[in-house]
Design a protein around this motif. Sequence first.
Motif, PDB file in Angstrom:
ATOM      1  N   ARG A   1       0.704  -1.008  -0.003  1.00 29.69           N
ATOM      2  CA  ARG A   1       0.033   0.025   0.130  1.00 29.69           C
ATOM      3  C   ARG A   1       0.924   1.248   0.130  1.00 29.69           C
ATOM      4  NH1 ARG A   1      -4.775   2.475   2.227  1.00 29.69           N
ATOM      5  NH2 ARG A   1      -4.551   4.373   1.616  1.00 29.69           N
ATOM      6  N   LEU A   2       1.813   1.356   0.875  1.00 30.33           N
ATOM      7  CA  LEU A   2       2.835   2.451   0.996  1.00 30.33           C
ATOM      8  C   LEU A   2       3.574   2.613   0.022  1.00 30.33           C
ATOM      9  CD1 LEU A   2       3.825   2.219   4.815  1.00 30.33           C
ATOM     10  CD2 LEU A   2       2.139   4.024   3.616  1.00 30.33           C
TER      11      LEU A   2
ATOM     12  N   GLU B   1       1.731   4.361  -2.897  1.00 29.14           N
ATOM     13  CA  GLU B   1       1.133   5.911  -2.343  1.00 29.14           C
ATOM     14  C   GLU B   1       2.523   6.845  -2.628  1.00 29.14           C
ATOM     15  OE1 GLU B   1      -1.620   7.098  -1.297  1.00 29.14           O
ATOM     16  OE2 GLU B   1      -2.293   4.880  -1.605  1.00 29.14           O
TER      17      GLU B   1
ATOM     18  N   ALA C   1       3.789  10.264  -0.126  1.00 33.00           N
ATOM     19  CA  ALA C   1       2.492  10.691   0.671  1.00 33.00           C
ATOM     20  C   ALA C   1       2.204   9.979   1.920  1.00 33.00           C
ATOM     21  CB  ALA C   1       1.333  10.821  -0.349  1.00 33.00           C
TER      22      ALA C   1
ATOM     23  N   VAL D   1       0.255   8.270   4.703  1.00 30.60           N
ATOM     24  CA  VAL D   1      -0.969   7.345   5.045  1.00 30.60           C
ATOM     25  C   VAL D   1      -1.296   7.129   6.364  1.00 30.60           C
ATOM     26  CG1 VAL D   1      -2.299   5.316   4.465  1.00 30.60           C
ATOM     27  CG2 VAL D   1      -0.662   6.240   2.893  1.00 30.60           C
TER      28      VAL D   1
ATOM     29  N   SER E   1      -6.259   4.606   7.659  1.00 32.40           N
ATOM     30  CA  SER E   1      -6.449   4.093   6.304  1.00 32.40           C
ATOM     31  C   SER E   1      -5.693   2.722   6.152  1.00 32.40           C
ATOM     32  CB  SER E   1      -5.880   5.066   5.549  1.00 32.40           C
ATOM     33  OG  SER E   1      -5.951   4.686   4.324  1.00 32.40           O
TER      34      SER E   1
ATOM     35  N   VAL F   1       4.686   6.532   6.300  1.00 34.29           N
ATOM     36  CA  VAL F   1       5.011   6.879   4.994  1.00 34.29           C
ATOM     37  C   VAL F   1       6.305   5.876   4.796  1.00 34.29           C
ATOM     38  CG1 VAL F   1       6.844   8.470   5.795  1.00 34.29           C
ATOM     39  CG2 VAL F   1       5.849   8.458   3.343  1.00 34.29           C
TER      40      VAL F   1
END
Length: 114
Positions: free
Chosen positions: A27-28, A31, A34, A36, A40, A83
Amino acid sequence: MAEDPRRDWSAVYDALSHDVRRGVVRRLAGEGPAPVSTESLAEAVADGPGVDGEPEVELRHLHLPKLADAGLIRWERGDGAVVATPFVRELPAALYRPATVLGAAFETAGRADD
């Protein structure tokens, strides 16, 4: 990938040995830089494999500390911002997407007999 002689690779492999932690890194990694929120991330991993209890509690007390200790994330415990470190972007995706890579390898191996 630039090799850091101080990197504890056993900690990296240990951190990536759990489904939830690999899910967080996936997921990171998607991204970019940015941040998170912990909430989330908890929603993102809640229905995935490896979650035994309350996802946010598990993240805060088990998974995020292990990822931070391995140098894979920066985590502000106070505000919950997480992050990926630049190191994550240098890692081969096979380290945090092993199911996909292994699945493709098994599929390819099955075709070799045809």
